[in-house]
Scaffold this motif. Structure first.
Motif, short mmCIF file in Angstrom:
data_model
loop_
_atom_site.label_atom_id
_atom_site.label_comp_id
_atom_site.label_asym_id
_atom_site.label_seq_id
_atom_site.Cartn_x
_atom_site.Cartn_y
_atom_site.Cartn_z
N SER A 85 37.58 43.30 45.68
CA SER A 85 37.07 43.65 46.99
C SER A 85 35.56 43.80 47.06
CB SER A 85 37.70 44.97 47.45
OG SER A 85 37.18 45.34 48.69
N ALA A 86 35.02 43.44 48.21
CA ALA A 86 33.60 43.64 48.47
C ALA A 86 33.34 45.11 48.76
CB ALA A 86 33.16 42.77 49.64
N LYS A 87 34.40 45.85 49.05
CA LYS A 87 34.24 47.29 49.30
C LYS A 87 34.16 47.99 47.95
CE LYS A 87 36.81 49.11 52.63
NZ LYS A 87 36.58 49.25 54.06
N SER A 88 32.94 48.39 47.58
CA SER A 88 32.79 48.94 46.23
C SER A 88 32.33 50.39 46.24
CB SER A 88 31.82 48.07 45.44
OG SER A 88 30.61 47.96 46.14
N LYS A 89 32.45 51.06 47.38
CA LYS A 89 32.11 52.49 47.42
C LYS A 89 33.17 53.25 46.65
CE LYS A 89 29.73 52.86 51.87
NZ LYS A 89 30.37 51.90 52.79
N GLU A 90 32.74 54.36 46.08
CA GLU A 90 33.65 55.22 45.30
C GLU A 90 34.93 55.52 46.08
OE1 GLU A 90 34.75 56.57 41.95
OE2 GLU A 90 32.66 55.92 42.11
N ALA A 91 34.79 55.83 47.37
CA ALA A 91 35.95 56.19 48.19
C ALA A 91 36.92 55.03 48.35
CB ALA A 91 35.48 56.67 49.57
N ASP A 92 36.39 53.81 48.49
CA ASP A 92 37.24 52.63 48.64
C ASP A 92 38.02 52.39 47.35
OD1 ASP A 92 36.28 51.98 51.24
OD2 ASP A 92 34.46 51.18 50.31
N ILE A 93 37.31 52.53 46.24
CA ILE A 93 37.92 52.31 44.93
C ILE A 93 39.02 53.34 44.70
CG2 ILE A 93 37.48 52.34 42.44
CD1 ILE A 93 34.64 51.20 43.14
N GLN A 94 38.72 54.60 45.04
CA GLN A 94 39.70 55.67 44.88
C GLN A 94 40.94 55.38 45.74
OE1 GLN A 94 39.58 58.16 42.56
NE2 GLN A 94 41.71 58.28 43.25
N LYS A 95 40.69 54.89 46.95
CA LYS A 95 41.79 54.56 47.86
C LYS A 95 42.67 53.48 47.25
CE LYS A 95 42.54 53.46 52.73
NZ LYS A 95 41.96 53.04 53.99
N GLY A 96 42.04 52.54 46.56
CA GLY A 96 42.78 51.47 45.89
C GLY A 96 43.69 52.01 44.81
N TYR A 97 43.15 52.92 44.00
CA TYR A 97 43.98 53.51 42.93
C TYR A 97 45.06 54.41 43.53
CZ TYR A 97 41.03 51.57 39.29
OH TYR A 97 40.38 50.70 38.46
N ASP A 98 44.73 55.10 44.62
CA ASP A 98 45.72 55.94 45.29
C ASP A 98 46.87 55.10 45.83
OD1 ASP A 98 44.22 58.14 44.71
OD2 ASP A 98 43.35 58.36 46.71
N ALA A 99 46.54 53.88 46.26
CA ALA A 99 47.57 52.99 46.81
C ALA A 99 48.47 52.43 45.71
CB ALA A 99 46.92 51.85 47.59
#
Length: 126
Positions: A85-99
């Motif tokens: 993903s182009a979304k590389s903010k900490e929150a986006d990454i965390q959301k990915g792992y949460d998913a």
């Protein structure tokens, strides 16, 4: 699990799909393509993939939703999910792992590095 790993590439950017598909096939993997989240949901419902390379930002259903859907299916427990993903903010990454992602790789990424990562994931028991 079949002897040839089956990989699903989910991305709405044709050139990313083309280069990944080429590399994956060259490495001997079986490859399926989904160009958006809706196609991805249909694909994972139909087939048990070994690895799903998943874009987050897609026009219809986003990658997070696809990943959560996959994680709700006990028969797909062995599927590894790698977010690209182009979304590389900490929150986006965390959301990915949460998913439920196994890995989150920010774009632009090195395709060679990605191939190594996929190989390593496939060699590690789920």
């Amino acid at each position: 699990m079949s002897t040839t790993p089956h990989i699903l590439i989910v991305d709405d950017e044709p050139n990313i799909v083309m280069s990944l598909e080429f590399l994956m096939r060259k490495s001997g993997y079986q490859v399926s393509i989904a160009r958006n989240g809706t196609e991805a949901l249909a694909a994972v419902n139909e087939t048990a993939f070994d690895v799903v390379l998943l874009d987050v930002m897609m026009p219809d259903v986003d990658g997070y939703q696809v990943c959560r859907h996959l994680r709700q299916r006990p028969d797909r427990a062995g599927t590894r999910v790698i977010f690209l993903s182009a979304k590389s903010k900490e929150a986006d990454i965390q959301k990915g792992y949460d998913a439920g992602a196994d890995l989150y790789i920010p774009k632009p990424f090195s395709t060679r590095q990605l191939m190594t990562t996929v190989k390593n994931l496939l060699n590690t028991p789920a």
